[in-house]
Scaffold this motif. Structure first.
Motif, mmCIF file in Angstrom:
data_model
loop_
_atom_site.group_PDB
_atom_site.id
_atom_site.type_symbol
_atom_site.label_atom_id
_atom_site.label_comp_id
_atom_site.label_asym_id
_atom_site.label_seq_id
_atom_site.Cartn_x
_atom_site.Cartn_y
_atom_site.Cartn_z
ATOM 1 N N SER A 40 0.831 -1.209 0.000
ATOM 2 C CA SER A 40 0.000 0.000 0.000
ATOM 3 C C SER A 40 0.862 1.254 0.000
ATOM 4 C CB SER A 40 -0.926 -0.008 1.216
ATOM 5 O OG SER A 40 -1.707 1.166 1.272
ATOM 6 N N GLU A 41 1.919 1.238 0.820
ATOM 7 C CA GLU A 41 2.813 2.402 0.868
ATOM 8 C C GLU A 41 3.523 2.605 -0.459
ATOM 9 O OE1 GLU A 41 5.307 1.380 4.113
ATOM 10 O OE2 GLU A 41 3.766 1.768 5.645
ATOM 11 N N ALA A 42 3.924 1.517 -1.089
ATOM 12 C CA ALA A 42 4.582 1.628 -2.390
ATOM 13 C C ALA A 42 3.629 2.205 -3.433
ATOM 14 C CB ALA A 42 5.093 0.252 -2.841
ATOM 15 N N THR A 43 2.365 1.784 -3.365
ATOM 16 C CA THR A 43 1.364 2.316 -4.295
ATOM 17 C C THR A 43 1.153 3.806 -4.068
ATOM 18 O OG1 THR A 43 0.249 0.169 -4.330
ATOM 19 C CG2 THR A 43 -1.007 2.061 -5.114
ATOM 20 N N THR A 44 1.101 4.202 -2.794
ATOM 21 C CA THR A 44 0.942 5.618 -2.479
ATOM 22 C C THR A 44 2.112 6.423 -3.006
ATOM 23 O OG1 THR A 44 -0.343 5.121 -0.494
ATOM 24 C CG2 THR A 44 0.692 7.288 -0.602
ATOM 25 N N ARG A 45 3.330 5.898 -2.814
ATOM 26 C CA ARG A 45 4.505 6.624 -3.334
ATOM 27 C C ARG A 45 4.457 6.734 -4.851
ATOM 28 N NH1 ARG A 45 7.065 3.747 0.912
ATOM 29 N NH2 ARG A 45 7.654 2.049 -0.500
ATOM 30 N N LEU A 46 3.935 5.697 -5.505
ATOM 31 C CA LEU A 46 3.795 5.762 -6.960
ATOM 32 C C LEU A 46 2.804 6.841 -7.348
ATOM 33 C CD1 LEU A 46 4.342 4.621 -9.787
ATOM 34 C CD2 LEU A 46 2.478 2.987 -9.385
ATOM 35 N N TYR A 47 1.661 6.898 -6.629
ATOM 36 C CA TYR A 47 0.683 7.951 -6.887
ATOM 37 C C TYR A 47 1.336 9.322 -6.738
ATOM 38 C CZ TYR A 47 -3.775 5.398 -7.180
ATOM 39 O OH TYR A 47 -4.826 4.618 -7.574
ATOM 40 N N GLU A 48 2.116 9.477 -5.664
ATOM 41 C CA GLU A 48 2.733 10.772 -5.405
ATOM 42 C C GLU A 48 3.788 11.100 -6.463
ATOM 43 O OE1 GLU A 48 4.084 10.316 -1.415
ATOM 44 O OE2 GLU A 48 2.177 10.970 -0.559
ATOM 45 N N ALA A 49 4.527 10.074 -6.908
ATOM 46 C CA ALA A 49 5.540 10.317 -7.930
ATOM 47 C C ALA A 49 4.903 10.759 -9.238
ATOM 48 C CB ALA A 49 6.366 9.047 -8.146
ATOM 49 N N HIS B 162 -12.788 8.959 -1.517
ATOM 50 C CA HIS B 162 -11.623 8.730 -2.374
ATOM 51 C C HIS B 162 -11.130 7.303 -2.199
ATOM 52 C CE1 HIS B 162 -8.916 8.845 1.091
ATOM 53 N NE2 HIS B 162 -9.561 9.906 1.496
ATOM 54 N N PRO B 163 -10.387 6.773 -3.158
ATOM 55 C CA PRO B 163 -9.823 5.428 -3.008
ATOM 56 C C PRO B 163 -8.857 5.383 -1.839
ATOM 57 C CG PRO B 163 -9.727 6.147 -5.302
ATOM 58 C CD PRO B 163 -10.110 7.346 -4.490
ATOM 59 N N ARG B 164 -8.815 4.251 -1.156
ATOM 60 C CA ARG B 164 -7.982 4.134 0.044
ATOM 61 C C ARG B 164 -6.485 4.370 -0.198
ATOM 62 N NH1 ARG B 164 -8.932 -1.178 2.966
ATOM 63 N NH2 ARG B 164 -9.245 -1.999 0.865
ATOM 64 N N PRO B 165 -5.926 3.962 -1.344
ATOM 65 C CA PRO B 165 -4.486 4.212 -1.530
ATOM 66 C C PRO B 165 -4.099 5.684 -1.530
ATOM 67 C CG PRO B 165 -5.221 2.522 -3.052
ATOM 68 C CD PRO B 165 -6.453 3.096 -2.425
ATOM 69 N N LEU B 166 -5.087 6.585 -1.711
ATOM 70 C CA LEU B 166 -4.777 8.018 -1.747
ATOM 71 C C LEU B 166 -4.819 8.662 -0.369
ATOM 72 C CD1 LEU B 166 -6.666 9.268 -4.933
ATOM 73 C CD2 LEU B 166 -4.354 8.375 -4.712
ATOM 74 N N SER B 167 -5.077 7.880 0.681
ATOM 75 C CA SER B 167 -5.306 8.450 2.013
ATOM 76 C C SER B 167 -4.151 9.315 2.503
ATOM 77 C CB SER B 167 -5.566 7.333 3.027
ATOM 78 O OG SER B 167 -6.746 6.648 2.727
ATOM 79 N N SER B 168 -2.926 8.939 2.167
ATOM 80 C CA SER B 168 -1.775 9.688 2.672
ATOM 81 C C SER B 168 -1.134 10.577 1.613
ATOM 82 C CB SER B 168 -0.728 8.716 3.232
ATOM 83 O OG SER B 168 -0.289 7.816 2.237
#
Length: 305
Positions: free
Chosen positions: A80-89, A266-272
Motif C-alpha cells: 500500500s505504501e509503495a502504491t501511495t509513493r507511486l501515486y505521489e511520484a 476517495h480510493p484508500r491508496p490516496l489516504s496519505s
C-alpha cells in the motif's frame, strides 16, 4: 525460485482474516462471497494447512492462520505504501468530481482560501450529478450526497443535510406562521416528499404540497428562492452564504433532518497523498465552520470505508 502462492488467494485470505468475514472481504474486494471462499480454499490446498476454522456462520483463524496473517499484514502495508509513493511520484493536479449544487453554492466561493493556503496544489474540478464509481482513474476525490456507504472507498462526512424553509426577505414578510405557506408558491427539491414531512413536523394541515415549481438541483432551488419565486425547502449548508448576506432568510425555526449528508470520498491508496490530505483538512475545517454558522452543529465527522 520464489515460492509464492497465487496473489489473488493471498488477498482473499488477508481480507477475510482481517474482517473475520468472507462476506465483508467480498464487499471490500468487489467479488462474490463464493469467490473469496474458493480462493481461501485454494490457498489452504496450496499451503497444505488449514487457515480458518468454520463453525456454522462463525469464522475464526487457526493458530497457523494467525501466524500467517501476522507475516502478511506488513507485506500488504508495504505494498500500500509503495502504491501511495507511486501515486505521489506521478502526481499532477488534484482532480475533483463535485455535485453541481455543492460546487456552485458552497465550494467555489471558498476555493480562493484553499489557493492561498496551498498555492502549489493545482485543482481540476469537474461538476457532475452522476455518481462516479471510482473504477477508473479520471478523478482522485469526490464530493457526494448520500449515506456514506461506498464500497471500498474511504468516506468522511462533511456535514449533514438539514432542510428548512428559505425565501427572499420580501416574501418572508408575508409569512406570519407556517400555515401561511398555503398562500405562496412552494419550491420543491429532492426528496420530493420534503415539504409534506416538514409541514407534518410543524403541525400544519391544509397546505397543498402538490403544487409549485419542482427542481432536480438544489442550487437552482436556492436561486429561485433568491429571486422571490417562492419558498424553498432548501439545504442549510448550501444556503449559508445567502443567509449570511441577507439574500435569503429562514422564516421558521422548524428544520427537517435528512438521512443523507455531504461526504468526501476517495480510493484508500490516496489516504496519505499530500494534496489529498491538505484538501481534506481544509475542506473539513470549512464545512465545520459553515455548519456552526447555520446552526447545524453536526456530530464529530464520521468516517466510513
Amino acid at each position: 525460485m520464489r515460492r509464492i502462492p497465487p496473489l489473488g488467494a493471498l488477498r482473499a485470505f488477508e481480507a477475510g482474516a482481517r474482517h473475520l468475514s468472507f462476506t465483508r472481504a467480498a464487499t471490500e474486494l468487489r467479488v462474490t462471497q463464493a469467490a473469496i471462499s474458493h480462493q481461501v480454499r485454494q490457498l489452504e490446498d496450496w499451503l497444505g494447512v488449514s487457515l480458518f476454522e468454520r463453525r456454522g456462520h462463525a469464522l475464526t483463524l487457526t493458530a497457523k492462520g494467525q501466524a500467517y496473517l501476522r507475516e502478511l499484514t506488513p507485506v500488504f502495508e508495504r505494498l500500500s505504501e509503495a502504491t501511495t509513493r507511486l501515486y505521489e511520484a506521478e502526481q499532477g493536479p488534484l482532480r475533483l468530481t463535485v455535485l453541481p449544487s455543492f460546487a456552485s453554492s458552497w465550494l467555489l466561493p471558498r476555493l480562493e482560501g484553499f489557493r492561498r493556503l496551498h498555492p502549489d496544489i493545482e485543482l481540476h474540478l469537474s461538476s457532475a450529478s452522476e455518481l462516479w464509481d471510482f473504477l477508473d482513474d479520471r478523478f482522485d476525490v469526490g464530493i457526494r450526497s448520500g449515506l456514506g456507504r461506498w464500497t471500498g472507498l474511504k468516506a468522511e462526512q462533511l456535514a449533514p443535510e438539514v432542510l428548512a424553509p428559505l425565501c427572499s426577505p420580501a416574501l418572508a414578510r408575508k409569512l406570519r406562521s407556517p400555515s401561511d405557506l398555503g398562500k405562496v408558491r412552494l419550491l420543491h427539491d429532492t426528496p420530493k416528499d420534503g415539504w409534506r414531512r416538514w409541514l407534518d413536523a410543524a403541525g400544519v394541515d391544509g397546505v397543498d404540497t402538490g403544487k409549485g415549481f419542482a427542481f432536480n438541483d438544489a442550487g437552482l432551488v436556492l436561486q429561485a428562492a433568491r429571486q422571490g419565486d417562492g419558498v424553498a425547502l432548501g439545504r442549510l449548508l448550501l444556503a449559508a452564504d445567502d443567509l449570511k448576506a441577507g439574500r435569503l432568510v429562514q422564516p421558521f425555526a422548524q428544520v427537517l433532518p435528512n438521512d443523507f449528508g455531504y461526504w468526501l470520498v476517495h480510493p484508500r491508496p490516496l489516504s496519505s497523498r499530500r494534496d489529498v490530505v491538505a484538501f481534506k483538512a481544509w475542506l473539513l475545517a470549512e464545512a465545520r465552520a459553515t455548519s456552526k454558522a447555520v446552526g447545524l452543529l453536526p456530530e464529530v465527522a464520521r468516517r466510513r470505508e
